[in-house]
Design a protein around this motif. Structure first.
Motif, mmCIF file in Angstrom:
data_model
loop_
_atom_site.group_PDB
_atom_site.id
_atom_site.type_symbol
_atom_site.label_atom_id
_atom_site.label_comp_id
_atom_site.label_asym_id
_atom_site.label_seq_id
_atom_site.Cartn_x
_atom_site.Cartn_y
_atom_site.Cartn_z
ATOM 1 N N ILE A 101 0.855 -1.185 0.000
ATOM 2 C CA ILE A 101 0.000 0.000 0.000
ATOM 3 C C ILE A 101 0.892 1.237 0.000
ATOM 4 C CG2 ILE A 101 -1.922 1.183 1.093
ATOM 5 C CD1 ILE A 101 -2.499 -1.725 0.134
ATOM 6 N N GLY A 102 0.805 2.008 -1.082
ATOM 7 C CA GLY A 102 1.661 3.176 -1.253
ATOM 8 C C GLY A 102 2.697 2.916 -2.335
ATOM 9 N N ALA A 103 3.158 3.992 -2.973
ATOM 10 C CA ALA A 103 4.152 3.865 -4.042
ATOM 11 C C ALA A 103 5.242 4.908 -3.873
ATOM 12 C CB ALA A 103 3.487 3.986 -5.406
ATOM 13 N N GLY A 104 5.740 5.051 -2.627
ATOM 14 C CA GLY A 104 6.882 5.903 -2.358
ATOM 15 C C GLY A 104 8.164 5.091 -2.392
ATOM 16 N N PRO A 105 9.285 5.677 -1.965
ATOM 17 C CA PRO A 105 10.565 4.959 -2.017
ATOM 18 C C PRO A 105 10.572 3.641 -1.249
ATOM 19 C CG PRO A 105 10.947 7.298 -1.683
ATOM 20 C CD PRO A 105 9.461 7.089 -1.568
ATOM 21 N N ALA A 106 9.883 3.581 -0.096
ATOM 22 C CA ALA A 106 9.878 2.345 0.689
ATOM 23 C C ALA A 106 9.201 1.218 -0.083
ATOM 24 C CB ALA A 106 9.190 2.567 2.032
ATOM 25 N N ALA A 107 7.983 1.475 -0.561
ATOM 26 C CA ALA A 107 7.236 0.437 -1.281
ATOM 27 C C ALA A 107 7.934 0.043 -2.572
ATOM 28 C CB ALA A 107 5.826 0.930 -1.588
#
Length: 399
Positions: free
Chosen positions: A11-17
């Motif tokens: 869930i999410g599409a930032g650097p972590a994901a």
């Protein structure tokens, strides 16, 4: 992509994901990403990736060579300025260090957040990312699976693992704990100056190749060069949570707001520092900064976990946030890969134990970074903030 016994949602599409997705894809493990934004977001400025942090995670994702081509080791320099405008340290000039070609990635090379995101997106098949899917709720499904309910009334069912990489106000986190972020005591205005080489050569020269800092009692000014030719500046205050709404400045009028903000709260600063803020005219965004408690953790729950800001939201005053997030992704990704590649019947292992093992390492690591951030924040916003930073730099570099 080969089939896997696990159905995984990120869930999410930032650097972590995207780091986690890159590592899973590197191991041929399928997943689906759900992101509320309709397209990639370009938030934030430049990031310094540490050898034992973001750099290590990119190696695990098979992206090291690409990183070396896109990053900017030459921007790993600092300039420190006292409140009255006196330059105490200048890594661009008198305090510059010679770094050999073989050493340039031993430090903390910069990479623009937008460039990092583009690189990570390029490593993930586009069809696995579902844009414009705002999560409303995660609910237990059939057996030990979870269902995702979205704001558009759609539902995706039957996930064996849901990873919350959905930031500060994570919906996934509510399944694990009622704890929510609290105000850090710091609010700021974020400013940009575009194409500075052509429009404002003075700004280029003043900020230098990397970052420029001025720390002091209750306020800081921080600026950084961005690889796209812009400068991003942050003028920060230690103020009540309601400051942005209650201070009386009309943020809808950026030019007058910038002038009023500087006159009220930075009027006794050196002329160059004030000019740095006043001549950053291409964007003004007021922000309040939030954080999770130092030592934040939760009781492990099979099939659900968190990475990045969802797991350990911090202010940016130690520069470790994205590195911590990418290490989370690496540790979790390699744990999942070891589990899948080792076979589901491996003695003594289950998906639940993989998650618990990951969290056992996550909690002290996140707590250490959060504590470091709090210590740095308090130092930066003290009367001798700039002087204290220079002392640490001189000790580190033997000057």
């Amino acid at each position: 992509m080969p089939s896997s016994p696990l159905k995984i949602a990120l869930i999410g599409a930032g650097p972590a994901a995207l780091t986690l997705a890159s590592i899973l894809h590197h191991h041929n493990i399928p997943f689906s990403i759900y992101e509320s934004s309709p397209s990639p977001r370009n938030q934030g400025g430049t990031l310094d990736l540490h050898p034992s942090g973001g750099q290590l995670a990119l190696r695990a994702a098979g992206l090291w060579e690409e990183f070396t081509k896109l990053s900017r080791p030459e921007s790993d320099v600092m300039k420190v300025v006292r409140r009255d405008g006196v330059v105490l340290w200048d890594g661009n000039g008198a305090d510059a260090r010679e770094v050999g070609e073989e050493e340039k990635f031993n430090g903390r090379p910069e990479i623009d957040r937008a460039v990092l995101m583009e690189m990570l997106l390029g490593a993930v098949p586009a069809e696995l990312i579902h844009w414009g899917k705002k999560l409303a709720e995660v609910v237990p499904g059939v057996g030990e699976t979870y269902d995702l309910h979205f704001a558009d009334s759609s539902t995706e069912r039957g996930f064996d693992l849901v990873v919350g990489a959905d930031g500060a106000w994570s919906k996934v986190r509510t399944l694990l704990t009622p704890t929510q972020p609290h105000y850090s005591g710091i609010s700021l205005i974020e400013l940009s100056a575009l194409d500075v080489a052509a429009t404002n050569p003075w700004l280029v020269q003043y900020v230098g190749r990397g970052s420029c800092f001025s720390f002091g009692e209750g306020r800081t000014i921080q600026a950084q060069r961005i690889g796209d030719g812009s400068v991003r500046t942050y003028a920060c205050l230690r103020v009540p949570e309601s400051f942005i709404h209650d201070c009386g400045i009309d943020w809808s009028k950026p030019d007058s707001a910038r002038q009023e903000y500087v006159e009220r709260y930075f009027g006794d600063c050196g002329d160059d520092l004030k000019r740095l803020v006043l001549e950053s005219r291409d964007q003004l965004i007021p922000r309040a900064l939030y954080q999770l408690p130092v030592g934040f953790c939760w009781d492990s729950r099979p099939g659900v976990t968190l990475i990045g800001d969802a797991a350990h939201l911090m202010t940016p005053f130690a520069g470790v946030g994205v590195n911590a997030a990418m290490v989370d992704a690496m540790e979790l990704g390699e744990g999942i890969a070891g589990f899948v590649e080792g076979g589901l019947e491996r003695e003594g292992k289950s998906l639940a134990t993989v998650i618990k093992d990951y969290e056992t390492e996550l909690f002290p690591r996140g707590g250490k970074f959060a504590q470091k951030t709090m210590v740095n924040m308090n130092k930066h916003f003290s009367a001798t903030g700039s002087e204290d930073l220079v002392k640490r730099l001189r000790a580190a570099y033997g000057n």
